[in-house]
Design a protein around this motif. Structure first.
Motif, PDB file in Angstrom:
ATOM      1  N   GLU A 154       9.050   1.847   2.093  1.00 39.23           N
ATOM      2  CA  GLU A 154      10.099   0.850   1.475  1.00 39.23           C
ATOM      3  C   GLU A 154      11.224   1.164   0.440  1.00 39.23           C
ATOM      4  O   GLU A 154      12.299   0.884   0.273  1.00 39.23           O
ATOM      5  N   LEU A 155      10.440   2.364  -0.385  1.00 33.15           N
ATOM      6  CA  LEU A 155      11.348   2.889  -1.356  1.00 33.15           C
ATOM      7  C   LEU A 155      12.342   4.158  -0.782  1.00 33.15           C
ATOM      8  O   LEU A 155      13.503   3.806  -1.185  1.00 33.15           O
ATOM      9  N   ASN A 214       0.598  -1.323  -0.070  1.00 35.09           N
ATOM     10  CA  ASN A 214      -0.064   0.215   0.012  1.00 35.09           C
ATOM     11  C   ASN A 214       0.942   1.141   0.008  1.00 35.09           C
ATOM     12  O   ASN A 214       2.084   1.288   0.303  1.00 35.09           O
ATOM     13  N   ALA A 215       0.329   2.389  -0.240  1.00 36.74           N
ATOM     14  CA  ALA A 215       1.167   3.511  -0.435  1.00 36.74           C
ATOM     15  C   ALA A 215       2.067   4.125   0.311  1.00 36.74           C
ATOM     16  O   ALA A 215       3.338   4.291   0.362  1.00 36.74           O
ATOM     17  N   ASN A 216       1.357   3.466   1.675  1.00 36.05           N
ATOM     18  CA  ASN A 216       2.488   4.138   3.040  1.00 36.05           C
ATOM     19  C   ASN A 216       3.774   3.387   3.057  1.00 36.05           C
ATOM     20  O   ASN A 216       4.847   3.835   3.241  1.00 36.05           O
ATOM     21  N   ILE A 217       3.390   2.047   2.963  1.00 32.28           N
ATOM     22  CA  ILE A 217       4.461   1.176   2.939  1.00 32.28           C
ATOM     23  C   ILE A 217       5.473   1.149   1.965  1.00 32.28           C
ATOM     24  O   ILE A 217       6.546   1.081   2.232  1.00 32.28           O
ATOM     25  N   ALA A 275       9.329  -1.915 -14.709  1.00 32.22           N
ATOM     26  CA  ALA A 275       8.859  -3.119 -15.478  1.00 32.22           C
ATOM     27  C   ALA A 275       7.103  -2.660 -15.421  1.00 32.22           C
ATOM     28  O   ALA A 275       6.792  -2.303 -14.281  1.00 32.22           O
ATOM     29  N   THR A 276       6.295  -3.052 -16.295  1.00 27.51           N
ATOM     30  CA  THR A 276       5.061  -3.114 -16.208  1.00 27.51           C
ATOM     31  C   THR A 276       4.393  -3.926 -17.236  1.00 27.51           C
ATOM     32  O   THR A 276       5.070  -4.348 -18.355  1.00 27.51           O
ATOM     33  N   GLU A 292       1.651   0.966 -11.145  1.00 23.68           N
ATOM     34  CA  GLU A 292       0.807   0.969  -9.912  1.00 23.68           C
ATOM     35  C   GLU A 292       1.119   1.935  -8.939  1.00 23.68           C
ATOM     36  O   GLU A 292       0.483   2.119  -7.526  1.00 23.68           O
ATOM     37  N   ILE A 293       2.169   2.548  -9.113  1.00 24.51           N
ATOM     38  CA  ILE A 293       2.640   3.495  -7.759  1.00 24.51           C
ATOM     39  C   ILE A 293       1.966   4.761  -8.135  1.00 24.51           C
ATOM     40  O   ILE A 293       1.521   5.451  -8.865  1.00 24.51           O
ATOM     41  N   PRO A 294       1.510   5.247  -6.741  1.00 28.56           N
ATOM     42  CA  PRO A 294       0.509   6.367  -6.488  1.00 28.56           C
ATOM     43  C   PRO A 294       1.223   7.717  -7.013  1.00 28.56           C
ATOM     44  O   PRO A 294       2.407   7.882  -7.112  1.00 28.56           O
ATOM     45  N   LEU A 295       0.372   8.786  -7.428  1.00 28.11           N
ATOM     46  CA  LEU A 295       0.786   9.801  -8.159  1.00 28.11           C
ATOM     47  C   LEU A 295       1.925  10.570  -7.336  1.00 28.11           C
ATOM     48  O   LEU A 295       2.965  11.075  -7.752  1.00 28.11           O
ATOM     49  N   GLU A 296       1.329  10.544  -5.705  1.00 21.75           N
ATOM     50  CA  GLU A 296       2.385  11.458  -5.003  1.00 21.75           C
ATOM     51  C   GLU A 296       3.810  10.713  -4.976  1.00 21.75           C
ATOM     52  O   GLU A 296       4.958  11.332  -4.917  1.00 21.75           O
ATOM     53  N   LEU A 297       3.774   9.550  -5.087  1.00 26.59           N
ATOM     54  CA  LEU A 297       5.158   8.830  -4.984  1.00 26.59           C
ATOM     55  C   LEU A 297       5.787   8.956  -6.220  1.00 26.59           C
ATOM     56  O   LEU A 297       7.011   9.060  -6.443  1.00 26.59           O
TER      57      LEU A 297
END
Ligand SMILES: Nc1ncnc2c1ncn2[C@@H]1O[C@H](COP(=O)(O)OP(=O)(O)OP(=O)(O)O)[C@@H](O)[C@H]1O
Length: 328
Positions: free
Chosen positions: A89-90, A82-85, A160-161, A124-129
């Motif tokens: 993680e990144l 999920n976005a926070n984790i 990759a996607t 799948e990465i959220p826009l803010e990230l």
């Protein structure tokens, strides 16, 4: 039947890649030449391919032939967190960055320093990230969650996607500026159904890999190879691998893997129906072996109607076979 790779003109690295991917097909050879050229650069690579087609293998190969090969290779699946984790993680976080952040955590951009970072399912990465990722690509720096100091990043990024990222960008789901930063070198892995000539070699290699764990090395019969080649493999090599593990289990130590050892959804392909039709049209050619009848009975749990249907014979003929082979 033994499948020999065709002789082709290629560099030593491309030859090694053809052994790693078990393919000498034209589509894959094109991919090997890009991998070889891009490995020695630091440019961001975007790998596109369907699920299970080997995107992570491509990323590992690029790392392996790069100057970073003795450093770490870290893979992260952006769709699995999920976005926070994912952000933690990144990029990592400092102590107290959020409730529960009881100690500092280093993100993969720090842990992969000197090496290669593979970000799978990047769409799948959220826009803010995406904005944070863009900053790294532009400035080579990032700030951990809750932190104040920027950290220099020294990672090679491979993404990759399975999605068409241009379309995602057009729909506003993915930043256009990030897209251009990431796909400096795009690599496309053709799905398995578009390189069916690779199936026998890949299947043979997968069976060989399992040799130690199952203590046997059964060969695929020609009919089983024909069925595997006729199927479209929506799950690509991963699905082929799982199918072969199933077949190995069903073959239970025998020297051959036959059509009857394959899962139903694979064996009930056009080839199989053609085979059944040919059995019906030419009964003497279609004499069934004891082994085949036994396996089908087992597969359909002694439901004689289903077994007869699957074998393309009447219940009476099945009864005769059972008597002939002494199968109760
Ligand atoms: N050409 C190949 N030869 C042998 N094994 C392969 C080949 N391509 C992929 N595989 C195997 O198939 C499985 C899936 O490969 P991989 O994880 O690289 O696919 P992917 O495209 O990254 O999948 P996903 O998008 O679902 O993460 C792995 O076990 C990998 O070793």
């Amino acid at each position: 039947m033994k499948h020999q790779p065709q002789k082709i003109e290629c560099s030593p690295i491309q030859l090694e890649l053809s052994q790693k991917f078990h393919s000498c097909s034209k589509e894959m050879r094109h991919m090997y030449s890009i991998i070889e050229k891009v490995a020695v650069t630091e440019f961001p690579v975007l790998v596109r391919g369907e699920s299970g087609s080997g995107k992570e293998l491509v990323a590992q190969a690029i790392h392996h032939y790069s100057q970073r090969k003795n450093e770490v290779f870290i893979a992260i699946n952006c769709a699995a967190l999920n976005a926070n984790i994912l952000e933690s993680e990144l990029f990592g976080h400092v102590k107290g960055a959020f409730t529960g952040a009881i100690r500092e955590h280093k993100g993969v951009f720090e842990r992969a320093a000197g090496g290669t970072l593979f970000l799978d399912e990047i769409a799948e990465i959220p826009l803010e990230l995406q904005a944070k990722l863009l900053r790294i690509l532009e400035t080579g720096e990032f700030t951990p969650m809750g932190g104040e100091k920027s950290i220099k990043s020294d990672v090679r990024i491979i993404t990759a996607t399975h999605r068409a990222l241009r379309e995602e960008a057009r729909l506003g789901h993915f930043r256009q500026d990030l897209l251009y930063r990431l796909r400096v070198i795009p690599i496309f892995i053709p799905p398995l159904r578009e390189r069916k000539q690779d199936i026998p070699l890949i299947a043979e290699a997968i069976l060989k890999e399992q040799q130690d764990s199952v203590k046997t090395s059964p060969r695929l019969t020609q009919q089983a190879i024909n069925v595997l080649t006729n199927y479209d493999w929506p799950g690509n090599v991963r699905e082929l691998k799982n199918t072969l593990l199933y077949a190995l289990t069903m073959a239970n130590g025998q020297s051959h893997i036959d059509v009857t050892d394959l899962p139903d959804e694979i064996s009930h392909t056009q080839y199989h129906s053609d085979y059944i039709t040919s059995l019906k049209q030419s009964p003497q050619r279609g004499k069934l072996k004891k082994d085949t009848v036994q396996k089908m009975l087992f597969k359909y749990q002694y439901d004689f109607t289903l077994t007869a249907q699957a074998l393309g014979i009447s219940r009476t003929t099945l009864w005769r076979y059972r008597k002939l082979f002494n199968l109760s």
